[in-house]
Design an enzyme around this catalytic site. Sequence first.
Site: not given
Length: 322
Positions: A136, A139-140
């Site tokens: 992701c 997300c990261d």
Amino acid sequence: MAETRHTKVLIIGSGPAGYTAGVYASRAMLEPILVQGIEPGGQLTTTTEVENWPGDTEVQGPDLMIRMQDHAKAMGCEIIGDIITKLDTDARPFVAHGDSGTTYTADTVILATGARAKWLGLETEEKFKGFGVSACATCDGFFYRGQEIVVIGGGNTAVEEALFLTNFASKVTLVHRRDELRAEKILIDRLMKNPKIEPLWFHEMVEVTGTDMPLGVEGINVKHTKTGKITHIPCKGVFVAIGHAPSNELVKDVLETHMGGYVVTKPDSTATSIPGIFAAGDITDWQYRQAITSAGMGCQAALEVERFLAESEETDAVAAAE
Ligand code: FAD
Ligand code: NAP
């Protein structure tokens, strides 16, 4: 406290399919209950710009999903933060067990559990998951400012992730097992024009390398698909974007599936092999897997539930009169 809730229609999943089913089933006065699952809002909450949702030239995925949730709620859909751990399809009404301890009994079920990221299945991929290996970018990606990153895959997700990661990374290498991307042309065009992205054709990741103390990625080893030659690519982050698999755990042993686990529905219908259970969105769609197609199937499922319940009531009335 453990309780039992009954509904005419239980919607399992809170992606575009689930929320759209919620809107339509509410407007049909079916008083649906929608259980959101572990990822409220579904896959689009893991992305940034969505440019192909009609009516919005550009919208952030998480914002779009909040709007869908609010829409379903406003129409009267009851939205519950719970995860269904087991679905009893032999019982009538159907019985779904929630992780919270709540039991849901339902005359009909709309399965809208979507799909989730696939992994390569390498031992070292597993070892570094959460410590440099991710599926992701939204997300990261932020953790890799100024660093070199690798993205694995050649579909829309891989290309979008590579493009997004250039916001943070000094360089993004896109590793693909062929020399042709299956992503949309507009995305390929952007990828090719981006000076920070370097495609590496005909290569597959075979190992993630890194340190144990602290656990962290230092690079990957890739193998040439034709020559077998192994090359090392130094990087701090690895984003695996090789597609998605249907989230079919609740029904894989009881419903007919095909094409790697996608739930089979009747032609031109969301009806599954069990009357009263309908499937909409990525759980059944091995082909298109788009927000708009999922939403369309959510609509179809709610309309089919309405018809199914009306026909069941008629049958019950006839049986009672005899
Ligand atoms: P999902 O969105 O997958 O949602 C599934 C839902 O089911 C989740 O809410 C989950 O919590 C719930 N669930 C699962 N198991 C359970 C359970 N046991 N109990 C209760 N709930 C459960 N499509 C586009 O059209 N445009 C884009 O720009 C686009 N970008 C994308 C970017 C990324 C990074 C990804 C991964 C996908 C993208 N897609 C895009 C595809 C799109 O997100 C999907 O096609 C769509 O979200 C599928 O919707 P769905 O409702 O079927 O399921
Ligand atoms: P996808 O389209 O299935 O692409 C997966 C990619 O990973 C392919 O290029 C595939 O290679 C590669 N791959 C698969 N298994 C591999 C393995 N074991 N080793 C190496 N490479 C492997 O999946 P996706 O990109 O996640 O997209 C999923 C769906 O969501 C699609 O329908 C897509 O259109 C949709 N989506 C849409 C958008 C958008 O509209 N903007 C954005 C993201 C996703 P091959 O090409 O060689 O098979």
